[in-house]
Scaffold this motif. Structure first.
Motif, PDB file in Angstrom:
ATOM      1  N   PRO A 102       0.937  -1.275  -0.051  1.00 41.16           N
ATOM      2  CA  PRO A 102       0.066   0.046  -0.031  1.00 41.16           C
ATOM      3  C   PRO A 102       0.790   1.145   0.068  1.00 41.16           C
ATOM      4  N   GLY A 103       2.210   1.021   0.408  1.00 41.44           N
ATOM      5  CA  GLY A 103       2.962   2.519   0.596  1.00 41.44           C
ATOM      6  C   GLY A 103       3.679   2.684  -1.028  1.00 41.44           C
ATOM      7  N   VAL A 104       3.266   2.009  -1.888  1.00 42.26           N
ATOM      8  CA  VAL A 104       4.023   2.374  -3.296  1.00 42.26           C
ATOM      9  C   VAL A 104       3.688   3.875  -3.812  1.00 42.26           C
ATOM     10  N   ASP A 105       4.656   4.502  -4.012  1.00 43.77           N
ATOM     11  CA  ASP A 105       4.181   5.898  -4.527  1.00 43.77           C
ATOM     12  C   ASP A 105       3.841   5.719  -6.044  1.00 43.77           C
ATOM     13  N   LEU A 106       2.726   6.551  -6.294  1.00 42.94           N
ATOM     14  CA  LEU A 106       2.414   6.488  -7.741  1.00 42.94           C
ATOM     15  C   LEU A 106       3.339   7.186  -8.739  1.00 42.94           C
ATOM     16  N   MET A 107       3.856   8.050  -8.371  1.00 46.75           N
ATOM     17  CA  MET A 107       4.787   8.695  -9.606  1.00 46.75           C
ATOM     18  C   MET A 107       5.934   7.692  -9.583  1.00 46.75           C
ATOM     19  N   SER A 108       6.371   7.211  -8.626  1.00 48.46           N
ATOM     20  CA  SER A 108       7.466   6.048  -8.726  1.00 48.46           C
ATOM     21  C   SER A 108       7.191   4.902  -9.603  1.00 48.46           C
TER      22      SER A 108
END
Length: 307
Positions: free
Chosen positions: A178-184
């Motif tokens: 759940p902590g994955v950054d969208l832009m990354s």
């Protein structure tokens, strides 16, 4: 103060819709000078470089690669599948028609979510899918037996299916990470897609690129406007506007794409195809209103458009 912020976000949504809608015109026109796969590979490369710069400006921690298996799968289905197939479809298909058929993604998300995620389809979802199916039939018009037109339509529909699959993959990834950054995620999947599309372009025979100024402009538009600026606007819109309003871009982009292709490229859909487009738009409206929480969350997790 909140009113000003909301007005700014609404303005951002309008600008975002314009950028992504016009990108379909750019994608169509550039086919006069380049092959579909080579241009897609170059577009991914330029987009990757711009996004890497954006991540670097945000801070070193954002440059950390996202989960490899999920990111690669999203790259294969979303960018290679959705963008690559749409670009291929534009060789013989109209920009507005391909945009509408590619944007059938929400229907495939609803269907795949029911099949693979156990999400329940509502009665109106079944109705929307049925209406969309009738619209697809009118847009494709298989009874005319125009093989190139039929090929383009099938590729565009497959583009939407790939986009839908990538959305399901992204939803599963966010459940586990759940902590994955969208832009990354966007950046790394585009990097992987660049490698894959470069291999495809090397293996599939295509005419060499005619390096006219329009090609350079198309690459710049795709990398700077349709990727970096549009992505920043999308994140801003998602943060500041209610999900239902933000989801309007899923409906507004293909509709505006059809109108722009009609105006700028002279692509008159005609009464039969126009009726089919209207039915698909109606079905999209039903899906976006009745399934806006799941559809918008998925769109926010995987959107690279694109136009």
């Amino acid at each position: 103060m909140s009113g000003k912020v909301n007005m700014a976000a609404l303005g951002g949504l309008v600008l975002l819709t314009a950028i992504w809608s016009y990108s379909w015109i750019v994608m169509k026109q550039v086919m006069l000078y380049a092959g579909a796969f080579e241009f897609t590979a170059l577009r991914c490369l330029c987009g990757s470089l711009v996004l890497l710069l954006v991540l670097a400006l945000r801070g070193r921690r954002y440059l950390k690669p996202t989960p490899f298996r999920y990111t690669l799968a999203i790259a294969l289905f979303q960018t290679c599948g959705m963008v690559g197939l749409a670009q291929w479809a534009l060789i013989s298909g109209g920009a507005g028609k391909v945009a509408i058929l590619s944007y059938t993604m929400p229907f495939w998300v609803v269907i795949f979510a029911a099949l693979f995620l156990g999400e329940r389809m509502r009665k109106l979802h079944y109705l929307a899918v049925g209406v969309a199916a009738c619209g697809l039939l009118l847009v494709i018009q298989p009874w005319l037996l125009h093989l190139e037109s039929l090929k383009s339509a099938i590729l565009a529909i497959l583009s939407g299916i790939c986009w839908g699959i990538s959305a399901i993959i992204a939803k599963r990834m966010y459940a586990r990470h759940p902590g994955v950054d969208l832009m990354s995620l966007t950046t790394w999947q585009m990097i992987y897609a660049t490698i894959v599309m470069a291999l495809v372009a090397a293996l599939v025979p295509e005419r060499p690129i005619d390096w006219q100024p329009y090609v350079m402009g198309a690459l710049a538009y795709s990398a700077i406007f349709a990727t970096a600026i549009a992505w920043s606007l999308w994140l801003f819109v998602l943060k500041k506007l209610p999900a239902g309003i933000a989801s309007l871009s899923t409906l507004a982009v293909p509709v505006t794409g059809v109108l722009l292709s009609w105006w700028l490229l002279g692509e008159n859909p005609g009464p039969v195809e126009g009726s089919g487009i209207a039915l698909i738009v109606l079905a999209l409206l039903v899906i976006s209103r009745k399934g806006k929480r799941s559809v918008v969350s998925v769109a926010g997790e995987t959107r690279i458009k694109h136009g």
